[in-house]
Design a protein around this motif. Structure first.
Motif, PDB file in Angstrom:
ATOM      1  N   PHE A  57      28.622  15.885  23.096  1.00 45.16           N
ATOM      2  CA  PHE A  57      29.235  14.647  22.600  1.00 45.16           C
ATOM      3  C   PHE A  57      30.584  14.409  23.252  1.00 45.16           C
ATOM      4  N   ASN A  78      21.101  14.171  24.331  1.00 50.41           N
ATOM      5  CA  ASN A  78      19.675  14.086  23.981  1.00 50.41           C
ATOM      6  C   ASN A  78      18.779  14.864  24.933  1.00 50.41           C
ATOM      7  N   PHE A  92      19.668  10.754   7.805  1.00 53.86           N
ATOM      8  CA  PHE A  92      19.508   9.307   7.943  1.00 53.86           C
ATOM      9  C   PHE A  92      19.187   8.718   6.569  1.00 53.86           C
ATOM     10  N   HIS A  94      18.239   5.908   5.408  1.00 51.36           N
ATOM     11  CA  HIS A  94      17.152   4.961   5.200  1.00 51.36           C
ATOM     12  C   HIS A  94      15.792   5.583   5.465  1.00 51.36           C
ATOM     13  N   TYR A 103      11.982  13.185  12.811  1.00 52.89           N
ATOM     14  CA  TYR A 103      12.661  12.243  13.718  1.00 52.89           C
ATOM     15  C   TYR A 103      12.687  12.703  15.169  1.00 52.89           C
ATOM     16  N   ALA A 107      10.850  11.089  18.432  1.00 56.25           N
ATOM     17  CA  ALA A 107      11.625  10.687  19.612  1.00 56.25           C
ATOM     18  C   ALA A 107      11.042  11.313  20.874  1.00 56.25           C
TER      19      ALA A 107
ATOM     20  N   SER B 183      25.258  10.509  16.474  1.00 55.66           N
ATOM     21  CA  SER B 183      25.336  11.792  17.178  1.00 55.66           C
ATOM     22  C   SER B 183      24.133  12.666  16.830  1.00 55.66           C
ATOM     23  N   SER B 185      21.229  11.738  15.830  1.00 60.82           N
ATOM     24  CA  SER B 185      20.039  11.180  16.457  1.00 60.82           C
ATOM     25  C   SER B 185      19.938  11.603  17.922  1.00 60.82           C
ATOM     26  N   GLN B 186      21.062  11.539  18.619  1.00 60.98           N
ATOM     27  CA  GLN B 186      21.044  11.935  20.036  1.00 60.98           C
ATOM     28  C   GLN B 186      20.754  13.416  20.200  1.00 60.98           C
ATOM     29  N   ALA B 190      16.901  11.702  20.806  1.00 62.86           N
ATOM     30  CA  ALA B 190      16.679  10.262  20.925  1.00 62.86           C
ATOM     31  C   ALA B 190      17.635   9.658  21.951  1.00 62.86           C
ATOM     32  N   SER B 191      17.123   8.709  22.728  1.00 63.27           N
ATOM     33  CA  SER B 191      17.959   8.028  23.708  1.00 63.27           C
ATOM     34  C   SER B 191      18.912   7.084  22.986  1.00 63.27           C
ATOM     35  N   ALA B 192      19.868   6.522  23.735  1.00 58.02           N
ATOM     36  CA  ALA B 192      20.825   5.603  23.136  1.00 58.02           C
ATOM     37  C   ALA B 192      20.112   4.386  22.542  1.00 58.02           C
ATOM     38  N   ARG B 194      16.916   4.183  21.469  1.00 58.21           N
ATOM     39  CA  ARG B 194      16.163   4.579  20.286  1.00 58.21           C
ATOM     40  C   ARG B 194      17.105   4.753  19.102  1.00 58.21           C
ATOM     41  N   THR B 195      18.246   5.388  19.375  1.00 60.01           N
ATOM     42  CA  THR B 195      19.246   5.577  18.331  1.00 60.01           C
ATOM     43  C   THR B 195      19.671   4.231  17.763  1.00 60.01           C
ATOM     44  N   LYS B 198      16.542   2.672  15.792  1.00 57.75           N
ATOM     45  CA  LYS B 198      16.057   3.416  14.623  1.00 57.75           C
ATOM     46  C   LYS B 198      17.147   3.696  13.594  1.00 57.75           C
ATOM     47  N   ILE B 199      18.385   3.782  14.045  1.00 57.02           N
ATOM     48  CA  ILE B 199      19.463   4.171  13.128  1.00 57.02           C
ATOM     49  C   ILE B 199      20.456   3.027  12.912  1.00 57.02           C
TER      50      ILE B 199
END
Ligand SMILES: Nc1ncnc2c1ncn2[C@@H]1O[C@H](COP(=O)(O)OP(=O)(O)O)[C@@H](O)[C@H]1O
Ligand SMILES: [Mg+2]
Lengths: 360, 285
Positions: A57, A78, A92, A94, A103, A107, B183, B185-186, B190-192, B194-195, B198-199
């Protein structure tokens, strides 16, 4: 559940700057496959920054991150296959528990039936099988953490990162989760980096501990080494309770040093860190001291006694006013102790000799 | 306890002034309007009937105007969303100082007079305006486009003018989304994109719906923009009501048109509210 063998993680000369401010300074860590290590240090010392650098990150200013000897610094988060459980779990909101856990697999484009099977398996591992249909907000803190862990493990990450994983849990639950995570980690053999500012937690759960102070790696060692042989004054005072007794170095050889403390001289089986005649601090853990009513050792005045379960904790004051904590078994303690007593230092259990920092 | 009860039972009085204001200047005129719409005759002789409504519904031209107006709102609202979402996303991410500046720029249209900014747009969109000069100079079109007095022009101007109504709710919602979710999600692979889909997008749905409701109602009722930019050849519901009431003095018909327009917009807003309710229930319980 993860690859049969863990993966090695190496941080090589990692330096990170936020503008002028150096958040990490030339950090080198060689983490062995399957190891659980803690990054331990006070708030603001750069633990989260290091974790973010490992996860991708944040891009380090200098240095390299390697998994199994291969640099991953150029990979986006990723593509690193490094799992992270956030301090607030970051489920998440939702999605149901099952959707959260699935998830990463979705993906990765895995087929539905395979996702369902893995989700089932992961929920079983963290004992949350009955909760697949719930939403995260319908779960307690401990349950949310299990889900976050399952979600992370479902993608079979090469490395597992945990940022202050127990800080949001209450005390009883914390111990349960520590045991559980340790167990899971052993079982899966996944290389794990845990961030904490709680030294007890680090001591109890880790194979090795990296102690950080202001972006600098102070020591990377096993819990016992860190506790018994702290290599710096910072590590010594940050980990466990330490008494720092001021003295003067009288003589020294390659293996030991004699220190004058008040009227007595103690021979310490550690090399002296300063020149002869210079002031030193002798670090002694509370359990390496004994109080007795019969003369011998340092005269002290007892300021307070606290019975804590099976032990007694004494707060004693040396002749020069230095406070010293002493822990004794209640059974083994001298019943005849009055306001004044004598303190003996178990010289072989002295944890460190440090140069006395100049007053500034 | 008794004190609290007493306090509670007295608190409604605080809402009294506003309630009175609301009743006198909104509820009463509304009922008056509805009453007038049932007047059978233009002269308002007192005879009641559905004549005005059958007259409105019986003429295809009227229905076309209603359709055009509702569609105009859809187009401008969609554009507001398409341009406003990235802008809101940016505002939610930049430093506090830049954020204040950007928000100021976004609300600038609200604080300038509607007439001034509409005339500014006339200058920009005209045949010899900067917009057309630029398009011709860039070779995008050999001749100037007909932007002024066209629906395209109205949509462009509405998009700019109503943008704050879209951006502000979006900023609020986007700022509330925990950055760790993206973060996480990645890190899960997951790609940017998709993130985002989906999020971030699902979690910003309440803001999108709030922004759409505000923007849509503002766009379909924007009398000044519609009539000045659209010109006399384009007719939308607010202008139609104005003409019937003020030019033709046909109050019963104008009232019936107003009621029909109000009901249509309310149905659309009601659907959006229902959607947002179910969404919010799913997200926040
Ligand atoms: N994005 C940032 N910009 C500037 N300084 C930062 C940023 N993130 C962290 N820091 C600084 O870097 C230091 C280390 O932060 P962090 O890694 O979060 O510490 P820890 O997790 O050990 O509490 C802190 O002094 C913090 O103020
Ligand atoms: Mg931190």
């Amino acid at each position: 559940m993860t690859d049969a063998t863990g993966h090695a993680l190496t941080l090589a000369h990692i330096t990170h700057r936020f503008g002028e401010f150096v958040a990490a300074r030339d950090i080198n860590l060689e983490i062995r496959p399957g190891e659980l290590i803690s990054l331990l240090g006070p708030s603001g010392c750069g633990k989260t920054t290091l974790l973010k650098i490992i996860a991708g990150f944040q891009r380090q200013s200098e240095g390299d991150v390697l998994v199994d000897g291969q640099s991953i610094s150029h990979l986006p988060p990723n593509r690193r296959r490094i799992g992270i459980v956030f301090q607030n779990y970051a489920l998440f909101p939702h999605m149901t528990v099952a959707e959260n856990v699935g998830y990463g697999l979705a993906a990765a484009g895995k087929p539905k039936n395979e996702i369902a099977a893995t989700v089932e398996e992961m929920l079983a591992v963290v004992q949350m099988t009955a909760f697949g249909g719930r939403l995260p907000r319908e779960l307690s803190g401990g349950q949310q953490q299990r889900v976050a862990l399952a979600r992370c493990l479902a993608i079979r990450p090469r490395i597992l990162l945990l940022d202050e994983p127990f800080s949001a849990l209450d005390k009883n639950l914390r111990l349960d989760m520590q045991i559980e995570i340790k167990h899971l980690q052993r079982q899966s053999g996944i290389t794990t980096v845990l961030v904490t500012h709680d030294q007890e937690e680090a001591l109890s759960i880790s194979d090795r501990i990296a102690v950080l102070s202001r972006g600098h790696l102070e020591q990377f060692d096993t819990p016992t080494e860190i506790y018994d042989r702290p290599r710096s004054l910072f590590v010594n005072t940050f980990v466990g309770t330490a008494n720092l007794i001021p003295g003067v170095l009288e003589t020294k050889t390659a293996h030991d040093a004699s220190i004058r403390i008040g009227e007595t001289v103690v021979v310490v089986p550690l090399p002296g860190p300063v020149a002869i005649g210079a002031p030193v601090l002798v670090s002694v853990r509370p359990e390496a001291l004994r109080l007795s009513s019969s003369p011998g050792g340092l005269p002290v005045r007892i300021a307070a006694v606290l019975p804590i379960g099976p032990s007694l904790i004494y707060e004693a004051l040396l002749a020069d006013g230095t406070p010293v904590k002493v822990v004794q078994d209640r059974a083994g303690s001298d019943a005849a102790l009055s306001d004044t007593a004598f303190l003996t230092i178990m010289a072989h259990r002295i944890s460190g000799l440090f140069a006395k920092p100049s007053q500034s | 306890m008794a004190g609290a009860m007493e306090k509670k039972s007295n608190e409604w009085r605080l809402a009294l002034p506003l309630t009175l204001f609301f009743v006198v200047f909104f509820v009463a005129p509304l009922f008056l309007l509805i009453g007038i719409s049932f007047q059978a005759e233009r002269r308002m002789t007192g005879a009641l009937g559905l004549n005005q409504y059958t007259a409105f519904l019986g003429d295809r031209l009227n229905l076309e105007v209603l359709g055009d107006t509702l569609l105009l709102g859809v187009k401008a609202t969609l554009l507001c969303l398409i341009f406003g979402y990235p802008l809101a996303w940016l505002i939610a991410r930049v430093s506090a100082r830049l954020q204040a500046l950007l928000i100021f720029l976004v609300i600038l249209p609200i604080v300038t007079s509607v007439v001034v900014r509409t005339f500014a747009w006339i200058v920009i969109l005209g045949r010899r305006g900067i917009f057309n000069d630029a398009i011709v100079a860039l070779g995008l079109s050999p001749t100037p486009l007909h932007l002024l007095f066209s629906e395209t022009g109205v949509v462009i101007v509405l998009t700019q003018v109503q943008m704050p109504l879209m951006v502000l709710p979006l900023v609020t919602v986007l700022q509330r989304i925990d950055p760790n979710l993206a973060s996480a999600s990645q890190a899960l692979g997951a790609s940017a994109w998709r993130t985002f889909f989906k999020i971030t997008l699902p979690l910003s749905m309440p803001g999108i719906i709030a922004g759409v409701i505000l923007t849509y109602t503002a766009c379909v009722t924007a009398f000044v923009t519609q009539s000045l930019i659209g010109g006399s050849r384009l007719l939308y519901m607010p202008m139609m009501i104005f003409q019937q009431a003020m030019d033709l003095q046909n109050w019963p018909f104008a009232a019936a048109v107003s009621v029909m327009f109000m009901i249509s917009v309310l149905v659309i807003v009601g659907l959006l509210v229902a959607l947002s309710r179910s969404r919010a229930a799913q997200l926040y319980g």
